[in-house]
Design a protein around this motif. Structure first.
Motif, mmCIF file in Angstrom:
data_model
loop_
_atom_site.group_PDB
_atom_site.id
_atom_site.type_symbol
_atom_site.label_atom_id
_atom_site.label_comp_id
_atom_site.label_asym_id
_atom_site.label_seq_id
_atom_site.Cartn_x
_atom_site.Cartn_y
_atom_site.Cartn_z
ATOM 1 N N LEU A 175 -35.443 27.023 -76.297
ATOM 2 C CA LEU A 175 -34.961 26.749 -74.940
ATOM 3 C C LEU A 175 -35.647 25.507 -74.391
ATOM 4 C CD1 LEU A 175 -35.080 30.357 -73.448
ATOM 5 C CD2 LEU A 175 -33.120 29.175 -74.440
ATOM 6 N N ASP A 176 -34.862 24.635 -73.790
ATOM 7 C CA ASP A 176 -35.446 23.444 -73.175
ATOM 8 C C ASP A 176 -35.508 23.624 -71.659
ATOM 9 O OD1 ASP A 176 -32.868 22.949 -72.193
ATOM 10 O OD2 ASP A 176 -32.462 21.322 -73.588
ATOM 11 N N LYS A 177 -35.933 22.584 -70.987
ATOM 12 C CA LYS A 177 -36.111 22.630 -69.531
ATOM 13 C C LYS A 177 -34.802 22.972 -68.815
ATOM 14 C CE LYS A 177 -37.531 19.547 -65.803
ATOM 15 N NZ LYS A 177 -38.006 18.192 -65.469
ATOM 16 N N ILE A 178 -33.693 22.420 -69.267
ATOM 17 C CA ILE A 178 -32.401 22.674 -68.618
ATOM 18 C C ILE A 178 -31.948 24.110 -68.870
ATOM 19 C CG2 ILE A 178 -29.956 22.040 -68.560
ATOM 20 C CD1 ILE A 178 -30.848 19.132 -69.035
ATOM 21 N N ASP A 179 -32.128 24.598 -70.106
ATOM 22 C CA ASP A 179 -31.794 25.998 -70.392
ATOM 23 C C ASP A 179 -32.578 26.924 -69.460
ATOM 24 O OD1 ASP A 179 -30.076 25.389 -72.531
ATOM 25 O OD2 ASP A 179 -31.697 25.517 -74.008
ATOM 26 N N ARG A 180 -33.856 26.662 -69.306
ATOM 27 C CA ARG A 180 -34.699 27.507 -68.441
ATOM 28 C C ARG A 180 -34.261 27.413 -66.982
ATOM 29 N NH1 ARG A 180 -38.347 29.727 -71.599
ATOM 30 N NH2 ARG A 180 -39.072 28.624 -73.428
ATOM 31 N N ALA A 181 -33.829 26.231 -66.561
ATOM 32 C CA ALA A 181 -33.330 26.071 -65.187
ATOM 33 C C ALA A 181 -32.032 26.870 -65.010
ATOM 34 C CB ALA A 181 -33.110 24.589 -64.871
ATOM 35 N N ILE A 182 -31.167 26.832 -65.994
ATOM 36 C CA ILE A 182 -29.914 27.613 -65.945
ATOM 37 C C ILE A 182 -30.239 29.095 -65.836
ATOM 38 C CG2 ILE A 182 -27.933 28.378 -67.332
ATOM 39 C CD1 ILE A 182 -27.752 25.440 -68.361
ATOM 40 N N LEU A 183 -31.156 29.567 -66.667
ATOM 41 C CA LEU A 183 -31.534 30.985 -66.642
ATOM 42 C C LEU A 183 -32.139 31.379 -65.305
ATOM 43 C CD1 LEU A 183 -33.006 31.286 -70.237
ATOM 44 C CD2 LEU A 183 -30.777 32.095 -69.433
ATOM 45 N N ALA A 184 -32.963 30.511 -64.739
ATOM 46 C CA ALA A 184 -33.569 30.807 -63.436
ATOM 47 C C ALA A 184 -32.503 30.899 -62.350
ATOM 48 C CB ALA A 184 -34.609 29.738 -63.082
ATOM 49 N N GLU A 185 -31.564 29.990 -62.362
ATOM 50 C CA GLU A 185 -30.499 30.003 -61.352
ATOM 51 C C GLU A 185 -29.611 31.237 -61.507
ATOM 52 O OE1 GLU A 185 -30.008 28.121 -58.706
ATOM 53 O OE2 GLU A 185 -31.734 26.857 -59.161
ATOM 54 N N LEU A 186 -29.238 31.569 -62.741
ATOM 55 C CA LEU A 186 -28.393 32.739 -62.956
ATOM 56 C C LEU A 186 -29.141 34.030 -62.646
ATOM 57 C CD1 LEU A 186 -26.427 31.735 -66.177
ATOM 58 C CD2 LEU A 186 -25.566 31.856 -63.824
ATOM 59 N N SER A 187 -30.459 34.041 -62.838
ATOM 60 C CA SER A 187 -31.260 35.223 -62.476
ATOM 61 C C SER A 187 -31.249 35.446 -60.972
ATOM 62 C CB SER A 187 -32.701 35.057 -62.949
ATOM 63 O OG SER A 187 -32.750 35.080 -64.347
ATOM 64 N N ARG A 188 -31.218 34.363 -60.219
ATOM 65 C CA ARG A 188 -31.169 34.472 -58.749
ATOM 66 C C ARG A 188 -29.781 34.850 -58.255
ATOM 67 N NH1 ARG A 188 -35.230 30.696 -59.134
ATOM 68 N NH2 ARG A 188 -33.954 28.847 -59.343
ATOM 69 N N ASP A 189 -28.746 34.275 -58.890
ATOM 70 C CA ASP A 189 -27.378 34.540 -58.448
ATOM 71 C C ASP A 189 -26.423 34.331 -59.612
ATOM 72 O OD1 ASP A 189 -24.936 34.847 -57.199
ATOM 73 O OD2 ASP A 189 -25.144 33.109 -55.889
ATOM 74 N N ALA A 190 -26.083 35.405 -60.288
ATOM 75 C CA ALA A 190 -25.199 35.322 -61.461
ATOM 76 C C ALA A 190 -23.757 35.039 -61.075
ATOM 77 C CB ALA A 190 -25.284 36.609 -62.273
ATOM 78 N N ARG A 191 -23.445 35.124 -59.790
ATOM 79 C CA ARG A 191 -22.060 34.876 -59.354
ATOM 80 C C ARG A 191 -21.831 33.421 -58.951
ATOM 81 N NH1 ARG A 191 -19.427 39.338 -55.695
ATOM 82 N NH2 ARG A 191 -17.706 38.011 -56.287
ATOM 83 N N THR A 192 -22.846 32.586 -59.081
ATOM 84 C CA THR A 192 -22.670 31.180 -58.742
ATOM 85 C C THR A 192 -21.603 30.576 -59.655
ATOM 86 O OG1 THR A 192 -23.853 29.119 -58.340
ATOM 87 C CG2 THR A 192 -24.498 30.319 -60.284
ATOM 88 N N THR A 193 -20.834 29.648 -59.125
ATOM 89 C CA THR A 193 -19.790 29.021 -59.945
ATOM 90 C C THR A 193 -20.433 28.056 -60.927
ATOM 91 O OG1 THR A 193 -19.459 27.117 -58.492
ATOM 92 C CG2 THR A 193 -18.179 29.119 -57.996
ATOM 93 N N ASN A 194 -19.726 27.744 -61.979
ATOM 94 C CA ASN A 194 -20.233 26.798 -62.958
ATOM 95 C C ASN A 194 -20.488 25.434 -62.316
ATOM 96 O OD1 ASN A 194 -20.875 25.989 -65.753
ATOM 97 N ND2 ASN A 194 -19.124 24.631 -65.440
ATOM 98 N N THR A 195 -19.615 25.027 -61.394
ATOM 99 C CA THR A 195 -19.794 23.737 -60.717
ATOM 100 C C THR A 195 -21.089 23.727 -59.897
ATOM 101 O OG1 THR A 195 -17.394 23.471 -60.615
ATOM 102 C CG2 THR A 195 -18.710 22.094 -59.130
#
Length: 148
Positions: free
Chosen positions: A4-24
């Motif tokens: 996992l790189d920095k961007i992968d970890r950022a994606i995981l952190a954001e989805l952990s906070r709100d999995a319903r966020t849109t891809n955009t």
């Protein structure tokens, strides 16, 4: 899967906070455009890093405001007794989480019920009737500070 790189970890952190966020929205938060962000999310899902998505329920609104963490020791830890115990507690509607531990106690159960009377009913009419039960120690939750 690669590390996992920095961007992968950022994606995981954001989805952990709100999995319903849109891809955009997610792409904007992690500094990508939509297409590469979606490819990364799908790769994380396919690799099993993202194991699934679920709703977090309000215990008061669902009538289960009383949470008790139950430490359980079982009388025997052979394979059959362990499987039977785990299958039985996992089937109880009141039990929302089961963790097998190293050492003592053998298990932590998270039990969510309406009130202490409902908890007593659960213990007396369900949990203590399991043949493997050796000891039960209950800890009522006063306040949840952080939850995954």
């Amino acid at each position: 899967m690669r590390a996992l790189d920095k961007i992968d970890r950022a994606i995981l952190a954001e989805l952990s906070r709100d999995a319903r966020t849109t891809n955009t929205e997610l792409a904007g938060r992690v500094g990508l455009t939509s297409a590469p962000c979606l490819r990364r999310v799908r790769r994380l899902e396919e690799a099993g890093v993202i194991a699934g998505y679920r709703a977090m329920l309000d215990p008061v609104a669902t009538g289960r405001a009383c949470e008790v963490i139950v430490a359980v020791e079982i009388s025997m830890t052979d394979v059959q007794t362990t499987r039977e115990f785990e299958d039985a507690v996992a089937a109880f509607d009141e039990v929302t989480e089961v963790r097998r531990l190293l050492g003592r106690p053998d298990y932590f159960l998270r039990v969510n019920v309406a009130d202490l009377a409902a908890y007593e009913n659960f213990v007396m009419n369900s949990l203590t009737r399991l043949p493997a039960i050796h000891r039960i120690e209950s800890h009522q939750t006063m306040k949840i500070i952080k939850s995954a």
